[in-house]
Design an enzyme around this catalytic site. Sequence first.
Site, PDB file in Angstrom:
ATOM      1  N   CYS A  43       0.821  -1.216   0.000  1.00 50.63           N
ATOM      2  CA  CYS A  43       0.000   0.000   0.000  1.00 50.63           C
ATOM      3  C   CYS A  43       0.855   1.265   0.000  1.00 50.63           C
ATOM      4  CB  CYS A  43      -0.922   0.002   1.202  1.00 50.63           C
ATOM      5  SG  CYS A  43      -1.962   1.476   1.289  1.00 50.63           S
ATOM      6  N   CYS A  48      -1.343   1.645  -3.065  1.00 49.70           N
ATOM      7  CA  CYS A  48      -2.385   2.660  -2.900  1.00 49.70           C
ATOM      8  C   CYS A  48      -1.860   4.088  -2.859  1.00 49.70           C
ATOM      9  CB  CYS A  48      -3.161   2.402  -1.607  1.00 49.70           C
ATOM     10  SG  CYS A  48      -3.524   0.688  -1.250  1.00 49.70           S
ATOM     11  N   LYS A  51      -0.086   5.299  -6.091  1.00 52.59           N
ATOM     12  CA  LYS A  51      -1.117   5.318  -7.134  1.00 52.59           C
ATOM     13  C   LYS A  51      -2.014   6.536  -6.986  1.00 52.59           C
ATOM     14  CE  LYS A  51      -4.804   3.174  -6.321  1.00 52.59           C
ATOM     15  NZ  LYS A  51      -5.735   2.089  -5.932  1.00 52.59           N
ATOM     16  N   TYR A 178      -9.132  -3.627 -11.595  1.00 54.22           N
ATOM     17  CA  TYR A 178      -9.026  -2.224 -11.198  1.00 54.22           C
ATOM     18  C   TYR A 178      -7.607  -1.688 -11.324  1.00 54.22           C
ATOM     19  CZ  TYR A 178      -7.129  -3.395  -6.560  1.00 54.22           C
ATOM     20  OH  TYR A 178      -6.334  -3.826  -5.535  1.00 54.22           O
ATOM     21  N   GLU A 182      -6.964   1.527 -13.607  1.00 51.65           N
ATOM     22  CA  GLU A 182      -6.428   2.736 -12.979  1.00 51.65           C
ATOM     23  C   GLU A 182      -5.162   3.215 -13.680  1.00 51.65           C
ATOM     24  OE1 GLU A 182      -8.037   2.263  -8.389  1.00 51.65           O
ATOM     25  OE2 GLU A 182      -6.104   1.395  -8.938  1.00 51.65           O
ATOM     26  N   HIS A 439     -27.758  21.661  -1.878  1.00 48.99           N
ATOM     27  CA  HIS A 439     -27.765  22.213  -3.234  1.00 48.99           C
ATOM     28  C   HIS A 439     -26.867  23.454  -3.320  1.00 48.99           C
ATOM     29  CE1 HIS A 439     -29.448  23.069  -7.173  1.00 48.99           C
ATOM     30  NE2 HIS A 439     -29.566  24.338  -6.805  1.00 48.99           N
ATOM     31  N   GLU A 444     -26.585  15.473  -4.125  1.00 40.57           N
ATOM     32  CA  GLU A 444     -27.992  15.680  -3.764  1.00 40.57           C
ATOM     33  C   GLU A 444     -28.913  14.730  -4.536  1.00 40.57           C
ATOM     34  OE1 GLU A 444     -30.007  19.344  -5.265  1.00 40.57           O
ATOM     35  OE2 GLU A 444     -28.023  19.820  -6.063  1.00 40.57           O
TER      36      GLU A 444
END
Length: 463
Positions: A43, A48, A51, A178, A182, A439, A444
């Site tokens: 990681c 991670c 990356k 993934y 990525e 908003h 939302e």
Amino acid sequence: MSGYDYDLFVIGGGSGGVRAARLSGARGLRVALAEEYRLGGTCVIRGCVPKKLFTYAASYAQDFVDAKAFGWRSRDVKFDWPTLLAAKNKEITRLEELYRHNVEASGVKIFHEKAQLLDRHTVQMAGGKVLRARLILIAAGAKPFVPDFPGADLCLTSNDIFNLEVLPQSVLIAGGGYIAVEFASILHDLGVEVTLVYRGGQILRGFDGDLRHLLEEEIQARGIKIIHQAVITHVKPAGGKGEGFVAELSDGSLYQAGQILLALGRLPNTAGLRLEKAGIQPAANGAVPVNRFMQTQIDNIYAVGDVTGGVELTPVAIHEAMCFVKTAFEGEPSAPDYHFIPTAVFADPEIGTVGLTEEEAAQQLPFVKVYRTRFRPLRNSVSGAPGKIFMKLLVDGESGIVVGAHILGGEAGETVQLLAIAVKGRVTKNIFDATMALHPSAAEELVTMYQPSYCYRHGRKQV
């Protein structure tokens, strides 16, 4: 603890191993940790963290384009690869030093060398030192899978891509998971010509079908080429020096690229641990089998993280380590809970997902309501960028509980981390409906989808 040098010996200094060692040492236990490379594991060092830093760097490409529509004027902006590498290396070094400080501050002895098992209580360091421990925790992580084809040694893996001295002009990436997706997005946004070759018919197997389809559609529209139903069978250097490599695919076609990256998954990193010496029989892929309390068939040896062949995510390894400490040292047998783990794919656009996919929900639940929307965010309306945001909520039609949430678009991961709390807490759709919208925001839309787009009854779709 007569006869033992340590109460706990941890093999592996990644996220899981470090957490277990630090928590155990803080309890006053005699703890040692062996890591042959650098603290932080996949990681922090080669996964991670670098990356995500590369993802940030790549995102500026579109930001600079969009800025013009909002009144910003600047001279030509150029990307400098060495500057990014230097920044990445500096941050990793900082994190590694922080890991080391925290581990040592907990009283843990760190051995910067490889360890292997001699028996259920004994480990031998690469330098020859032999140590005995009452409990042993295997947290050796995983390594990239490299298939056996001619020229595979000429290809890069995800371990290598973060340290390339020169950014290639083109890259051929093998894989559709993934990691492959990525890196395809990152390298493309940094100006590299990218081609993905994937053995399946659609990328991101196991993810929600809408996310798979829409992301593939979006990245192809941005210029990433995808070759389906094919694998690399042979790689050789291209003709002249500096011309890269030529890959032959299973369909007989040839592709030349500056670099070839293999992103075909990972395997448990158990080679050389000599598990059999301790009586542990690994799985066919090398994984260390464990029960739900992370305990191997040898009752004083445990394993956590990617080395078990389970869910390969850093937070999972950390959670398993914490459960191990409770089980082994606090008299509180604790089994990790793997339900509703939020996941992000830091592609461009980004994916955030938690809970059941639409396909899973339709198969597992007798009545499912599907709420979905796709829209152009305000920023893109002004900038002219083509990307749209997609959102989906899956609801158990009988109980009203939200069982899945899926987003494709900017900051999807950040949004889904918060949605995961609601899904994990079994919040019902009427709570979403009763929540006031913030908003203007893209999120939302999650509380204003009042009517289902369609339903499933006993696996059959009903519009």
